[in-house]
Design an enzyme around this catalytic site. Structure first.
Site, short mmCIF file in Angstrom:
data_model
loop_
_atom_site.label_atom_id
_atom_site.label_comp_id
_atom_site.label_asym_id
_atom_site.label_seq_id
_atom_site.Cartn_x
_atom_site.Cartn_y
_atom_site.Cartn_z
N TRP A 103 67.63 -22.78 138.49
CA TRP A 103 67.45 -21.95 139.69
C TRP A 103 66.80 -22.74 140.81
O TRP A 103 67.17 -22.57 141.98
CB TRP A 103 66.66 -20.69 139.34
N ASP A 173 59.58 -18.88 143.91
CA ASP A 173 60.48 -17.92 143.29
C ASP A 173 59.80 -17.43 142.02
O ASP A 173 59.66 -18.17 141.05
CB ASP A 173 61.81 -18.60 142.97
N LYS A 197 63.54 -8.20 136.24
CA LYS A 197 62.83 -8.73 135.07
C LYS A 197 61.62 -7.84 134.75
O LYS A 197 61.57 -7.20 133.72
CB LYS A 197 62.37 -10.16 135.32
#
Length: 362
Positions: A103, A173, A197
């Site tokens: 990511w 992030d 999440k």
């Protein structure tokens, strides 16, 4: 009701049962309005209370200082990969990226479209098994910002503490570990996180941004992609994902009822250690991907001796009621994502299954 699955999905992931049950009760008639939250106007007083309470709860739980704006956006973390350099990086400007997984690498590639990102550090040569030591990191005061990913869902690594970047804004992030532990928001210029999440269902992206950083943003950015557009309108410039924000607010209420982030953090550590201890005491039958000092409490990644044995493990685990234990499609193996809403009992059940599977297959 059928017994709920042992849900170890990496995202969208488990939601607290109490939140789901409350949403079920309010689904058709929200607080006497005669409508579902999904049917309310986002300009109505009933919805604005939901919206503002969610912001207030997030501010309280994370101790967000007043000089930060809290935004509810859409497009997931993946859109943030572009929005951040679009707003804060110009042609010829540099931004430092610490790349510790897929990511953060994707975020780096998006930044290349707008300026000159460079790698401050990368754990790629070690197959993303670790987080760089803080002592190894050096920063350029001229950088537009520094970017990192706090937790890596695919490889199972997590920052235990964050670098001090002085006057250079630190951007993180935190999609896969926000709300899992206390953090010092004042260390960051901007924090962003997809909700799916620990915060709620997919569809909402939380952005926490310092007002000083807002003032430095590039002017020539499309209206919808300007952070200032959403900051000025309390994230109500256009129709927000109202049901997702309602669910996010209820998840935040649930975290409060658990005792807040200190209690949640302790529970998460105990849950993860149940599985890590099983791996560590298996005499190599199971072995983790991440170095021990970089292990994630959210995503526990491990392998078995062969792909054939892993396929058998995953097939039997599925039959036993475990969901989401497959590793990411890019790396294979196994992964147990023990987010906030995953109960300790699920981790204990997985540990027992792992021990029994080893006994039968050794």
């Amino acid at each position: 009701m059928k017994q709920r699955a042992y849900n170890f999905n990496a995202g969208p992931s488990a939601l607290p049962l109490a939140v789901l049950e409350k949403a079920q009760k309010e689904f058709v008639d929200f607080q006497g309005t005669g409508m579902s939250v999904m049917e309310l106007s986002h300009r109505s007083a009933a919805y604005e209370e939901v919206h503002n309470q969610a912001i207030a709860r997030l501010r309280s739980l994370l101790s967000i200082p007043d000089q930060y704006e809290v935004l509810f956006l859409q497009g997931g973390a993946s859109l943030q990969f572009s929005m951040i350099p679009m707003n804060f990086l110009s042609s010829g400007q540099k931004a430092g990226y610490i790349t510790t997984g897929s990511w953060s690498e994707k975020a780096f590639k998006e930044a290349e479209l707008f300026g000159e990102p460079y790698h401050i550090a990368s754990s790629k040569e070690n197959h993303y098994r670790d987080i760089p030591a803080l002592s190894e990191l050096t920063f350029n005061e001229q950088d537009a910002y520094i970017h990192l990913t706090s937790n890596n869902t695919i490889y199972g690594t997590q920052w235990k503490e964050f670098p001090q970047t002085e006057n250079v804004p630190l951007i993180a992030d935190m999609s896969s570990d926000i709300l899992s532990r206390p953090i010092d928001v004042s260390q960051f210029g901007l924090i962003y996180a997809g909700a799916q999440k620990n915060l709620g269902p997919a569809g909402v992206t939380v952005v926490i941004i310092h007002k000083d950083l807002l003032e430095k943003a590039n002017a020539e950015v499309p209206t919808m992609l300007k952070y200032s557009t959403h900051a000025k309108t309390n994230s109500l410039f256009h129709t927000p994902p109202t049901f997702g924000i309602y669910m996010l607010g209820e998840v935040l209420r649930w975290v409060e009822e658990q005792g807040g982030l200190d209690v949640i953090s302790q529970k998460n550590e105990k849950k993860a250690n149940i599985i890590y201890d099983t791996i560590d005491h298996s005499n190599g039958f199971y072995y983790g991907h991440a170095e021990k000092d970089s292990r994630s409490l959210m995503n526990i990644t491990f392998r078995l001796g062969s792909e054939e044995l892993e396929k058998k493990f995953l097939a039997e685990a599925k039959e036993a009621g475990f969901v989401g234990l497959n590793g990411h499609r890019s790396v294979g193996g196994c992964r147990a994502s023990a987010y906030n809403a995953v109960p300790r009992e699920a981790c204990e059940a997985l540990s027992e299954f792992m021990v029994e599977f080893q006994r039968k297959n050794s």
